[in-house]
Design an enzyme around this catalytic site. Structure first.
Site, PDB file in Angstrom:
ATOM      1  N   LYS A 101      65.294 -10.789  67.815  1.00 45.86           N
ATOM      2  CA  LYS A 101      65.319  -9.788  67.745  1.00 45.86           C
ATOM      3  C   LYS A 101      65.614  -8.959  69.128  1.00 45.86           C
ATOM      4  O   LYS A 101      66.283  -9.229  70.024  1.00 45.86           O
ATOM      5  CB  LYS A 101      65.031  -9.013  66.946  1.00 45.86           C
ATOM      6  N   ASP A 107      63.112   5.790  75.700  1.00 44.06           N
ATOM      7  CA  ASP A 107      63.784   6.270  75.019  1.00 44.06           C
ATOM      8  C   ASP A 107      64.871   5.299  74.334  1.00 44.06           C
ATOM      9  O   ASP A 107      65.546   4.855  75.283  1.00 44.06           O
ATOM     10  CB  ASP A 107      64.260   7.512  75.510  1.00 44.06           C
TER      11      ASP A 107
HETATM   12  P1  IMP Z   1      62.203   6.895  70.197  1.00 45.19           P
HETATM   13  O1  IMP Z   1      60.707   6.075  70.258  1.00 45.19           O
HETATM   14  O2  IMP Z   1      62.284   8.017  70.737  1.00 45.19           O
HETATM   15  O3  IMP Z   1      62.906   6.104  72.065  1.00 45.19           O
HETATM   16  O4  IMP Z   1      63.150   6.872  68.809  1.00 45.19           O
HETATM   17  C1  IMP Z   1      64.077   5.842  69.052  1.00 45.19           C
HETATM   18  C2  IMP Z   1      64.794   5.884  67.398  1.00 45.19           C
HETATM   19  O5  IMP Z   1      65.777   5.635  67.399  1.00 45.19           O
HETATM   20  C3  IMP Z   1      63.541   5.122  66.303  1.00 45.19           C
HETATM   21  O6  IMP Z   1      63.418   6.614  65.787  1.00 45.19           O
HETATM   22  C4  IMP Z   1      65.006   4.312  65.455  1.00 45.19           C
HETATM   23  O7  IMP Z   1      65.647   5.385  64.575  1.00 45.19           O
HETATM   24  C5  IMP Z   1      65.901   4.053  66.183  1.00 45.19           C
HETATM   25  N1  IMP Z   1      65.662   2.617  67.453  1.00 45.19           N
HETATM   26  C6  IMP Z   1      65.404   2.648  67.692  1.00 45.19           C
HETATM   27  N2  IMP Z   1      65.879   1.485  68.746  1.00 45.19           N
HETATM   28  C7  IMP Z   1      66.257   0.763  67.728  1.00 45.19           C
HETATM   29  C8  IMP Z   1      65.071  -0.461  66.884  1.00 45.19           C
HETATM   30  O8  IMP Z   1      65.527  -1.418  67.971  1.00 45.19           O
HETATM   31  N3  IMP Z   1      65.887  -1.138  65.405  1.00 45.19           N
HETATM   32  C9  IMP Z   1      65.977  -0.074  64.723  1.00 45.19           C
HETATM   33  N4  IMP Z   1      66.261   1.039  65.068  1.00 45.19           N
HETATM   34  C10 IMP Z   1      65.773   1.686  66.572  1.00 45.19           C
END
Ligand code: IMP
Length: 194
Positions: free
Chosen positions: A170, A68
């Site tokens: 990155k 997450d």
């Molecule tokens: P997850 O899939 O629940 O972890 O959602 C994480 C959210 O955080 C994503 O939809 C992005 O909006 C943001 N996010 C997480 N990691 C990144 C990254 O490496 N770059 C840009 N946005 C990120």
């Protein structure tokens, strides 16, 4: 013997990214079944990663991995935080909302955070790592690469946003890269013990 690790996501892109990090780890990664939906009800990244890994492990009877992640802006008291993915309908709406809420604020310090958790088939969390990447929020987006908030997340030391970096650069700096780098040796120890 290759061991199966179910990835608690329906997103094939995330599966590929985790496969790249965990290549040669001795674990074979596979997507969770489509019908298993886990709601992210936790109020921290750790809580959400753990609940996803634990519930997918128990539902499938396999080892499971979940992550997450999100953006925390200091001057917004850590917002959007665990709501990063739900802060607007599209990436550009989410970016516009962060820029709007920050306005002319001078303190533009922010961080991306990623927590990765692994659960054993009984749902117990056996490994948990965290990666943090500090940066600043620009006044306007820059660059076309990456996803999410990448175009406004700037790394002063590199003079680049995440969206202007090669994927390799990155990965070497990012919250996700750091969380997986910390996970790999622990996963090797775990594999050895099994
Ligand atoms: P997850 O899939 O629940 O972890 O959602 C994480 C959210 O955080 C994503 O939809 C992005 O909006 C943001 N996010 C997480 N990691 C990144 C990254 O490496 N770059 C840009 N946005 C990120």
């Amino acid at each position: 013997m290759t061991k199966l690790l179910v990835v608690a996501t329906g997103n094939p892109g995330k599966l590929r990214e985790m496969q790249a990090y965990l290549a040669n780890s001795g674990w074979e990664l596979t997507l969770k079944p489509d019908e298993l939906e886990i709601e992210e009800t936790g109020d921290t990244f750790a809580a959400n990663a753990c609940l996803k890994a634990s519930q997918i492990a128990q539902a499938t009877g396999n080892w499971a991995i979940a992550d997450d992640s999100g953006l925390q802006v200091d001057a917004l008291n850590g917002a959007p935080g665990v709501y990063s993915a739900r802060y607007g309908k599209t990436d550009s709406e989410r970016i516009a909302r962060v820029l709007n809420e920050l306005g002319p604020e001078v303190n533009r310090q922010a961080q991306f955070v990623c927590v990765v958790a692994i659960a054993s088939p009984d749902g117990k969390i056996v490994l948990q790592t965290e990666g943090i990447c500090r940066g600043t929020i620009l006044h306007a987006p820059r660059g076309n690469g990456g996803f999410g908030y990448d175009p406004i997340f700037y790394i002063p030391e590199k003079q680049l946003t995440f969206a202007e970096m090669t994927p390799q650069l990155k990965r070497s700096l990012s919250h996700r890269g750091k969380a997986f780098t910390a996970l790999i040796p622990q996963l090797e120890v775990l594999s050895f013990e099994l």
